[in-house]
Scaffold this motif. Structure first.
Motif, mmCIF file in Angstrom:
data_model
loop_
_atom_site.group_PDB
_atom_site.id
_atom_site.type_symbol
_atom_site.label_atom_id
_atom_site.label_comp_id
_atom_site.label_asym_id
_atom_site.label_seq_id
_atom_site.Cartn_x
_atom_site.Cartn_y
_atom_site.Cartn_z
ATOM 1 N N ASP A 1 11.747 10.120 -8.704
ATOM 2 C CA ASP A 1 12.070 11.557 -8.657
ATOM 3 C C ASP A 1 12.610 11.966 -7.287
ATOM 4 O O ASP A 1 13.207 13.020 -7.129
ATOM 5 C CB ASP A 1 10.825 12.381 -9.025
ATOM 6 N N LYS A 2 12.394 11.119 -6.300
ATOM 7 C CA LYS A 2 12.839 11.459 -4.937
ATOM 8 C C LYS A 2 14.311 11.126 -4.691
ATOM 9 O O LYS A 2 14.834 11.454 -3.629
ATOM 10 C CB LYS A 2 11.993 10.699 -3.904
ATOM 11 N N SER B 1 0.851 -1.189 0.000
ATOM 12 C CA SER B 1 0.000 0.000 0.000
ATOM 13 C C SER B 1 0.884 1.236 0.000
ATOM 14 O O SER B 1 1.943 1.248 0.643
ATOM 15 C CB SER B 1 -0.861 0.024 1.254
ATOM 16 N N ASN B 2 0.466 2.251 -0.733
ATOM 17 C CA ASN B 2 1.160 3.530 -0.776
ATOM 18 C C ASN B 2 2.462 3.529 -1.590
ATOM 19 O O ASN B 2 3.213 4.498 -1.570
ATOM 20 C CB ASN B 2 1.474 4.009 0.662
ATOM 21 N N VAL B 3 2.706 2.433 -2.312
ATOM 22 C CA VAL B 3 3.930 2.335 -3.111
ATOM 23 C C VAL B 3 3.869 3.260 -4.346
ATOM 24 O O VAL B 3 4.877 3.548 -4.980
ATOM 25 C CB VAL B 3 4.171 0.855 -3.538
ATOM 26 N N GLY B 4 2.634 3.733 -4.646
ATOM 27 C CA GLY B 4 2.447 4.582 -5.822
ATOM 28 C C GLY B 4 1.815 3.817 -6.980
ATOM 29 O O GLY B 4 1.917 4.203 -8.141
ATOM 30 N N SER C 1 8.682 7.172 -12.408
ATOM 31 C CA SER C 1 8.094 8.238 -11.600
ATOM 32 C C SER C 1 6.787 8.656 -12.255
ATOM 33 O O SER C 1 6.777 9.087 -13.409
ATOM 34 C CB SER C 1 9.033 9.445 -11.524
ATOM 35 N N ALA C 2 5.695 8.501 -11.517
ATOM 36 C CA ALA C 2 4.400 8.935 -12.059
ATOM 37 C C ALA C 2 4.384 10.464 -12.092
ATOM 38 O O ALA C 2 3.644 11.065 -12.875
ATOM 39 C CB ALA C 2 3.267 8.407 -11.184
ATOM 40 N N LYS C 3 5.221 11.072 -11.256
ATOM 41 C CA LYS C 3 5.252 12.527 -11.171
ATOM 42 C C LYS C 3 5.932 13.149 -12.397
ATOM 43 O O LYS C 3 5.369 14.038 -13.033
ATOM 44 C CB LYS C 3 5.986 12.929 -9.893
ATOM 45 N N LYS D 1 8.525 6.221 -7.708
ATOM 46 C CA LYS D 1 8.812 7.547 -7.128
ATOM 47 C C LYS D 1 10.300 7.884 -7.231
ATOM 48 O O LYS D 1 10.901 8.398 -6.288
ATOM 49 C CB LYS D 1 8.349 7.619 -5.663
ATOM 50 N N SER E 1 -1.093 5.679 -8.948
ATOM 51 C CA SER E 1 -0.525 6.759 -9.756
ATOM 52 C C SER E 1 0.182 6.187 -10.983
ATOM 53 O O SER E 1 0.056 6.716 -12.092
ATOM 54 C CB SER E 1 0.491 7.566 -8.941
ATOM 55 N N LYS F 1 -10.983 2.942 -7.110
ATOM 56 C CA LYS F 1 -10.386 3.062 -5.776
ATOM 57 C C LYS F 1 -11.416 3.517 -4.744
ATOM 58 O O LYS F 1 -11.070 3.982 -3.667
ATOM 59 C CB LYS F 1 -9.204 4.041 -5.840
#
Ligand code: GDP
Length: 200
Positions: A146-147, A32-35, A180-182, A144, A38, A54
């Motif tokens: 981009d982090k 959960s929350n891994v992205g 990166s979904a961002k 993610k 997105s 969702k």
């Protein structure tokens, strides 16, 4: 991928709901929350689609999407697997074992790992054990990205592949996709991999 349309099919709670689907299939899995939402939104180029599925109560189900195109008659099924932790471990396990052990059309599971976490957690390891047991090929994806800096990413990728290969020597693919979904970095690589493993 550019000409393909993604459509939400339905949420499945048991094998009867998806047994009849015979198109080549790929699945996104991860904690959960891994992205995951997105990333699926970016890959299918339709964020609203994943959000719809969702809704409360839907996250603990296997959500099926269909990718179709007029230029390519063959459809692909894309599955959003519930994040670990939405159900009790046993319940989640039975549900996923039933899925992994019966899906002959399943070409790849894209197992998402958050790059900043930098290692496999016990739930990832349990999942890899299941994939190895049932012979389901796994593509590791670091999310993610981009982090993090490129040098840290390379170091993490190597460590994660090494660890995953120990648990799933015959099913884990030897390379990692960075995403990166961002920034949309790596999204094309996931799309290309989907088309490649589905032979379309
Ligand atoms: P899910 O629970 O795995 O479906 O994760 P979500 O897609 O809902 O994302 C969880 C959190 O991570 C949200 O706050 C997102 O905004 C964030 N997130 C998702 N993808 C990225 C990314 O590529 N980069 C960054 N910086 N944050 C992201």
């Amino acid at each position: 991928f550019q000409q393909r349309d993604a459509k939400f099919l339905y949420s499945a709670t048991k094998a009867e709901h998806y047994r009849h689907l015979s198109e080549p299939e790929i699945t996104f899995a991860g904690r959960s929350n891994v992205g995951k939402s997105s990333l699926i939104g970016a890959v299918l180029r339709s964020a609203g689609l994943v959000k719809t599925s969702k809704k409360p109560g839907h996250t603990s189900l296997l959500n099926f999407f269909s990718l179709t195109s007029s230029a390519h008659p063959a459809a692909i099924s894309v599955v959003d697997m519930p994040g670990y932790g939405f159900r009790s471990r046993d319940e989640w396990g039975q549900f996923i074992i039933e899925y992994l052990s019966t899906r002959k059309v399943l070409r790849r599971v894209f197992l998402l790992i958050e790059s900043k976490v930098g290692e496999l957690k016990s739930t990832d390891c349990s999942f890899l054990e299941l994939a190895e047991k049932h012979g389901v090929p796994v593509q590791l994806v670091l999310t993610k990205t981009d982090k993090l800096k490129r040098t840290s990413l390379d170091k993490i990728s190597n460590a994660v592949v090494r660890e995953a290969k120990e648990i799933g020597p015959t099913v884990v693919q030897p390379y990692v996709i960075h995403c990166s979904a961002k920034t949309k970095d790596g999204i094309t690589a996931v799309q290309e991999e989907i088309l490649r493993v589905c032979n379309v």
